[in-house]
Write an enzyme that holds these catalytic residues in place. Sequence first.
Site, mmCIF file in Angstrom:
data_model
loop_
_atom_site.group_PDB
_atom_site.id
_atom_site.type_symbol
_atom_site.label_atom_id
_atom_site.label_comp_id
_atom_site.label_asym_id
_atom_site.label_seq_id
_atom_site.Cartn_x
_atom_site.Cartn_y
_atom_site.Cartn_z
ATOM 1 N N CYS A 502 0.870 -1.183 0.000
ATOM 2 C CA CYS A 502 0.000 0.000 0.000
ATOM 3 C C CYS A 502 0.900 1.224 0.000
ATOM 4 O O CYS A 502 2.037 1.158 -0.460
ATOM 5 C CB CYS A 502 -0.949 -0.027 1.198
ATOM 6 S SG CYS A 502 -0.119 0.105 2.804
ATOM 7 N N ALA A 503 0.418 2.343 0.510
ATOM 8 C CA ALA A 503 1.233 3.553 0.489
ATOM 9 C C ALA A 503 2.295 3.545 1.576
ATOM 10 O O ALA A 503 3.449 3.922 1.352
ATOM 11 C CB ALA A 503 0.349 4.787 0.638
#
Length: 539
Positions: A502-503
């Site tokens: 993810c980020a």
Amino acid sequence: MRIIIIGGVAAGMSAATRLRRLQEEAEIIVVERGEHVSFANCGLPYHLGGVIESRSALLLQTPTSLAARFRIDVRVRTEALAIDPAERTVTVRRPDGTVESLGYDELVLTPGATPVRPPIPGIEHALTLRDVTDLDRLIDAAGHAEEAIVIGGGFIGVEVAENLVARGISVHLVEAAGHVIAPLDPEMAEPVHARLRDNGVDLRLRSTVVGIDADGVTLDTGEKLPGALVFAAIGVRPESRLAADAGLEITRSGAIAVDQHWATTDPHIHAAGDGVAKIDAINGDDVLVPLANTANRDGRLLADVISGRPGAARPTLGSAIVGVFGLQVAVTGWSETRLRAAGRPVRVVHTHPVNHAGYYPGATGMRIKLLVDPVTDLILGAQAVAEQGADKRIDVIATAMAGGLTASRLADLELCYAPQFGSAKDPVNFLGWADQNLADGLVDTIQWHELADAMAGGARVIDVRTPAEYENGAIPGSMLIPLDELRGRLGDLPDGDLIVQCAAGLRSYLATRILTQHGRRARSLDGGFTTWADGTAAQ
């Protein structure tokens, strides 16, 4: 009792003033080669840039003020030439050039460290910054320069580069390694590189200077960088010649060897400060750590020992911080690079929290890295890069390390909270929870520098961010399945090992928990796309 101290500033003056508080009747003489015996050396770059406006603010004490308050005989512009341990004498050269011999009962060596000046042709053109006299030369040179070259991207080099920019000077920063600030790991240094470049610094990594002249420097590539001012911040080495000439033991690193009570190999000669070897808190080896906190502490406790009080050297973590155009860069302990080079197993945690509650105005992002012994769960090091709050978090972790707390115990720390200062779940607590999850086997992670090999071996990357985030940048070869769609799209997943990304790492942790409970082997990309992007950009 006559006590002679060779060298002033941090360790020397801490020792001298503490000795006076403990021994009112002692005769205390401080011999200082330079013009100033007590000055704020860590503040020198900031007078160059005008942040500290008054030069006098850097001068903390003078021989006159020290004599009046502490009855200390301070002799500036006086150089110690030789020590005779058998006779207990020090030969000194007075300011007028005459030589005299001073007897002592106890001798304290606090000579500090001197800037490294490698044998580069033309090195005599390069300025350094050790004391106020050096600062005066640097300011004078800056007044006639439009361009400058800083050699070395360590703490001092970066600080001087920033303050030259503040004077309106164009700066080329040349660093031989792949990143600035050596205690950082590459992915943690990349935001620092960006901040330097955003402020106009011409950053030259993996470059060395092979020649210097009045017009600039020549790089190993043959390129010429122009600049009327050349500043060398290549490092420091212990100033131990006087001790060596007196027959005292010197370590392999060139530092004065002392025991845990700062005694040299002569029982009547003690030493402290940047010229002395310290004990590394991680492996117990001798280490050079030229930092003000340790020098001041050791000078004070050395005075206790000479006065018959208890005192012992502590192992040093090398906790340090530097500002880079508003960015805080803080470290403690060892880096991942150093641990792996030493063959030490390490558990790594990257997090990307905000410095205080996100709903309160002014919250800014942080990058924090924790390094943990996977067997003992003891903390081996930490790094933080942030606009605000890096100092607090690294100080807390350094304190935990000094107290022997394990990484998992960070989750239990009760830290100050109000929305403008922190979060109810502080970034330090999050590090503890992340470590607990790894230690308990609730999640398995992979590091950014391990990803390419894993993908080459057949693992597939599942990106659980939103489509908009994916469009703004993604890991090549990754497959987008947003987290909120994951449970309904388990059948769309490819066979084999999965790496979830993810980020920043939180959503990939949640996705990994879903996948493992559905029988899939999945690992979370530690630190997410942010850490991967920083790391790959630094390669």
